[in-house]
Design a protein around this motif. Sequence first.
Motif, PDB file in Angstrom:
ATOM      1  N   VAL A 112      12.918  18.109  -7.684  1.00 25.05           N
ATOM      2  CA  VAL A 112      14.006  18.485  -6.773  1.00 25.05           C
ATOM      3  C   VAL A 112      14.087  17.501  -5.621  1.00 25.05           C
ATOM      4  O   VAL A 112      15.165  17.045  -5.235  1.00 25.05           O
ATOM      5  N   LYS A 113      12.921  17.161  -5.066  1.00 27.99           N
ATOM      6  CA  LYS A 113      12.892  16.270  -3.902  1.00 27.99           C
ATOM      7  C   LYS A 113      13.533  14.929  -4.212  1.00 27.99           C
ATOM      8  O   LYS A 113      14.239  14.361  -3.375  1.00 27.99           O
ATOM      9  N   THR A 114      13.272  14.422  -5.401  1.00 29.86           N
ATOM     10  CA  THR A 114      13.700  13.065  -5.738  1.00 29.86           C
ATOM     11  C   THR A 114      14.964  13.050  -6.578  1.00 29.86           C
ATOM     12  O   THR A 114      15.373  11.988  -7.049  1.00 29.86           O
ATOM     13  N   SER A 117      14.125  11.645  -9.964  1.00 32.32           N
ATOM     14  CA  SER A 117      13.695  10.251 -10.098  1.00 32.32           C
ATOM     15  C   SER A 117      12.193  10.066  -9.942  1.00 32.32           C
ATOM     16  O   SER A 117      11.716   8.929  -9.979  1.00 32.32           O
ATOM     17  N   ASN A 118      11.468  11.135  -9.734  1.00 27.29           N
ATOM     18  CA  ASN A 118      10.019  10.962  -9.567  1.00 27.29           C
ATOM     19  C   ASN A 118       9.390  10.429 -10.840  1.00 27.29           C
ATOM     20  O   ASN A 118       9.906  10.612 -11.939  1.00 27.29           O
ATOM     21  N   ASP A 119       8.271   9.749 -10.668  1.00 27.79           N
ATOM     22  CA  ASP A 119       7.545   9.194 -11.808  1.00 27.79           C
ATOM     23  C   ASP A 119       6.739  10.326 -12.431  1.00 27.79           C
ATOM     24  O   ASP A 119       5.743  10.774 -11.868  1.00 27.79           O
ATOM     25  N   ARG A 121       5.139  10.335 -15.240  1.00 29.78           N
ATOM     26  CA  ARG A 121       3.985   9.907 -16.062  1.00 29.78           C
ATOM     27  C   ARG A 121       2.665  10.205 -15.352  1.00 29.78           C
ATOM     28  O   ARG A 121       2.387   9.661 -14.291  1.00 29.78           O
ATOM     29  N   HIS A 125       2.784   9.863  -8.300  1.00 28.25           N
ATOM     30  CA  HIS A 125       2.090   9.648  -7.029  1.00 28.25           C
ATOM     31  C   HIS A 125       1.240  10.860  -6.655  1.00 28.25           C
ATOM     32  O   HIS A 125       0.425  10.788  -5.734  1.00 28.25           O
TER      33      HIS A 125
END
Lengths: 363, 363, 363, 363
Positions: A112-114, A117-119, A121, A125
């Motif tokens: 939701v935050k990104t 687009s968060n990684d 895998r 992070h």
Amino acid sequence: MSSSFGNSIKVQIFGQSHSEGLGVVIDGLPAGVQLDMQEILRQMARRAPGQGDYTTKRRESDQPRILSGLVDGKSCGAPLCAVFENTDTRSKDYAALRDLPRPAHADYPAAVKTGGSNDIRGGGHFSARLTAPLVFAGAVCAQLLARRGVYVGAHIASIAGIQDQAYDPVALDARTLRAAADNGFPVLDLEAGEEMRRAIAQAASELDSVGGVVECGITGLPVGLGEPIFDGLENRIAAAVFGIPAVKGIEFGAGFAASGMRGSENNDPFYYDGEGRVRTETNNHGGILGGLASGMPVVFRAAFKPTPSIARPQRTVNLRTGLSEELVIHGRHDPCVVPRAVPCVEAAAAVAVYDLMHGVGLG
Amino acid sequence: MSSSFGNSIKVQIFGQSHSEGLGVVIDGLPAGVQLDMQEILRQMARRAPGQGDYTTKRRESDQPRILSGLVDGKSCGAPLCAVFENTDTRSKDYAALRDLPRPAHADYPAAVKTGGSNDIRGGGHFSARLTAPLVFAGAVCAQLLARRGVYVGAHIASIAGIQDQAYDPVALDARTLRAAADNGFPVLDLEAGEEMRRAIAQAASELDSVGGVVECGITGLPVGLGEPIFDGLENRIAAAVFGIPAVKGIEFGAGFAASGMRGSENNDPFYYDGEGRVRTETNNHGGILGGLASGMPVVFRAAFKPTPSIARPQRTVNLRTGLSEELVIHGRHDPCVVPRAVPCVEAAAAVAVYDLMHGVGLG
Amino acid sequence: MSSSFGNSIKVQIFGQSHSEGLGVVIDGLPAGVQLDMQEILRQMARRAPGQGDYTTKRRESDQPRILSGLVDGKSCGAPLCAVFENTDTRSKDYAALRDLPRPAHADYPAAVKTGGSNDIRGGGHFSARLTAPLVFAGAVCAQLLARRGVYVGAHIASIAGIQDQAYDPVALDARTLRAAADNGFPVLDLEAGEEMRRAIAQAASELDSVGGVVECGITGLPVGLGEPIFDGLENRIAAAVFGIPAVKGIEFGAGFAASGMRGSENNDPFYYDGEGRVRTETNNHGGILGGLASGMPVVFRAAFKPTPSIARPQRTVNLRTGLSEELVIHGRHDPCVVPRAVPCVEAAAAVAVYDLMHGVGLG
Amino acid sequence: MSSSFGNSIKVQIFGQSHSEGLGVVIDGLPAGVQLDMQEILRQMARRAPGQGDYTTKRRESDQPRILSGLVDGKSCGAPLCAVFENTDTRSKDYAALRDLPRPAHADYPAAVKTGGSNDIRGGGHFSARLTAPLVFAGAVCAQLLARRGVYVGAHIASIAGIQDQAYDPVALDARTLRAAADNGFPVLDLEAGEEMRRAIAQAASELDSVGGVVECGITGLPVGLGEPIFDGLENRIAAAVFGIPAVKGIEFGAGFAASGMRGSENNDPFYYDGEGRVRTETNNHGGILGGLASGMPVVFRAAFKPTPSIARPQRTVNLRTGLSEELVIHGRHDPCVVPRAVPCVEAAAAVAVYDLMHGVGLG
């Protein structure tokens, strides 16, 4: 994200679980310090996976490559950058997770935050892999602290409810702080350690996981260290320790137990020891009064939740279809993160404390 | 000292217990917001002493004087400064304390830190009196949060081991968050409250004090709020809450109890509610995953040690003579700080959360 | 050292001229932005050496290796780390410099600061090589700014006293900001550029160097951007620009010339343009009033001293022997840094401005 | 707004020109320092209005009231808060300005930034009145610097193009730094001063104003002070000095003139003086190399634009009607701010330098 820590030094962590590299930049270190790289590698090894039946089978490179900041192993005053290359990553294990957030993981809020687009895998992070650069930074800070007579150590206080012997908060010394690390499985009471390992194995065999508590001690702090109201020892150590994945609580000295005590019981009487030093008879205050080091050993405990990645089927949502779904997590996961978390807690404490020391010209 | 908090706003607290004034500067507030000063005073009143049998007899001025930042009650974009004048102070009560540090107080490390120059009167900058400006700042932030649908509330979870009814971490809503404040003595279960008050009175009659736990909830946070690794919700809330005197521990969600759970028990399954929102069936994660708001209510607990100032004789050292000595503390002291700490915990949480909201353009 | 910049994002630069690698970590970028890596490389190329007769013969790798923060070229919300490997370094050129500090270089104070532990090779952390990561960070920020309609450009205002045509501070637009970059040698007036190149060649032939001035413009800033008193546009841009080696002055709008004007001359009258926008007839204020963007183009100039490394013999001290000595600097050095400094000034401005935009939710 | 300065100390300024009070909180001062309040008042008096024909007729209270941080005049380690009450304010003078932004003032962008909620009275937070708390903070820092042998002084370098004698950047010492302050009208050359005063009077008689340049020197800095890349002496001094209203440029050492020099001319040769100290024969570098103190006097100049408030009719816009309009500013305004700006520049420099000293344990 804000993966930078420190008011007088800057510890900037970067990387994702499966990115090309991850690492840390430490800015503000004193120049002219010969770092013991072997000792740093020893600390890295304590955190590394693959040490026993309780850790992931995944092999990670925990060999830091120093890009800058050292000349012939000695700090030159410029920011120190250490990089860990990612080699053995199996990204395909995680592909489906973009739709199916894992319970108790950051997947859902991170998506939701990104905006998706968060990684994804390996947790990106948010992965515990990111504690590798933290342990590196902690090992550097620990060497600098040792030059001031300050020592940090930790052990497993409990796993799955099985208790290790607790630190004696009055008598704690540097030798005891090293003891757990020397024991391999980082406990003081080896029998309790055996019992913990059995509990971990048992949970693993049931496709489940267990949590635990890490107890950390710090000796040798100069009396008065800490910058209240908001940069006292407790504020700063807590701010660093909650940077370790899976930590859900922290307490100093008697901590939550103090909330049930009477003042007459909790107050630690002062006395002079034989050598003119002010000490307290008990140490319910955990070496911290008003956010300041009292001269007694600092003792705190951090609570770790059980590893969220378990092999059992779990209920979750499909963010693409909008339907509920069952999720089975494959891949390699520690049934218990606590043993490997011990050097992480030490590292977080070392970074927080060194930052305060450095800020008053003692670093 | 470092009595400034905030990455995107700056909350700078100043003052000592008996200095001419104390207060707070809040820099970075949005312009054009009409502050409800009556509501701020209501929050101040919750923290003020003299409310009942369990609070100090000392009368403090909790009337803020606004020096700057507001024009006709509306924020003008310039830093907001609120000052509390000190009127009813009895400095003579504390004169002897320079030599005789009070057990469980900051007196001793503060004296070492400052070379004996700390303001010993009433605990100086370490006094709980400094929570007045914190509550002011929290009340301002709470009004700004409410405009975004974010609500913060707290209650006494326990005093002297007597438990209030806990928040339901799944169903918690803004109405429940207000309930304790409306009850005067800030509990959900009025009978438990009565029992707590008796325990406090009992301790006072025995020249002793008691501690307790405050439970705090936050609803309405946008999913994904928080800036891990080091500025996640837990890091920031903890950093603020440890700025309240007497706090010795903090835990989020199931907290320390999670450390004894299995993963299959602790993991909170996701599901879609009827309106297409992702929720979890349980809320052991306390509304925070990977440092980010999950959309479930945030729930945390802070442990308060018993009031260190008790009327019983206590052993301490005489820093002037180098001898051990018996200390009797006179003056006016709460036998339990927990009831008045409830709005302080709310304030710390509101400041920490608003700072994060503001940092992503939601403030 | 403190090689970190930014209040709402964090730009952490690391590396030394001849260390194994150098680079930058950018923390706080928005997720989901597809970066145009070709455009970034184009910006890097503008700063790279070996472009003409006026630049060093040294070949540097200006190929960034992205370790983290991007997934398929799109930002994932985690810190972005870009590394430049050092390949063609001739460390032996610099060995003697530890004893003989180069005039107008940081050698001497750096040696005192670090107790002689600074990395002397190629100027270490003080090298202009460190502008490579700065230009990378600036190129990233410039892409993010462009999405908001904000454009940054610069040109050589003067070299060796030879003036380029100045920006028209009232009519400046994005097209003009790009013009100098498109011209290769970054001037507006190509004839002036030819004359500058001759002056550089002349100085080089005389074993000497020349300085100059870079003029930078920014268009499209939202009116009101800036956070006075201490984080206004001028404070922040200056703080970033002085991070570029050899900068000795900065002025905004009419700058130093304004100090000789009458108020009636310097004050820029407001008027409404045809489309209801407030503009000023002149732009002596350089687009900044009270630290805030006025809506007019921001224009500033940075003064660069002549390259300190010249081939002529120079007087210096021998820090080992305590005697005066003559120094001849060998190696490859630009006789004028100004052409390559143009993208550096743009980068510093872009980082400073983007940090302010990001801090108010516009990044 | 962001009216906080400092990395190791925190200087938080608050207030508006006509708010109930304005002031400053200084957090992080060392404890146990006896402040010379008379000396602080002397510095305040230099900035105060009403000193001569060239200053506003407005009477301001420049008497600081110390709310906290001092006990019997000695710092106690808690944040120091000084408040200036506003007494003689004529708010009605400014009522019409909300619609009619004054040219060269912050009125227009401040109105846009705050949605029209900015405090328009007397310029609000953008008023030069806000330099009163800055001068207070600078006077405190100057006393702390003096204990380390560091001295800061400034003088008028020029007004309306009339030049004072410049500092000798090689021979500058603490005595010379004090000279201008002792002269009342802060120049070195009294005749030039007389000429400046005539030029100011002339401008005033023509309902106009003049600008000027302030030159500032700092002696006694420890070699190596400064934290490049981004917290070097130039970055930090510039960041502070641009916090003073009307500053439009800053240059260090030879500054903009260096941009026209050859390297062989600008480079300052090193030599050993008779006492084994490294010095430079000339000081074009202004005491700063690579952002670090070189041991030579630091010299910089700040350019001030002419006072924007002039009594002549000026063209502006009416933000309410959307029409162009003529504005006549009434009220009391300095025809030249430069004489009173001299202690402000000293203060900004003292705060910036002390913050750096404090950060390396020298404060």
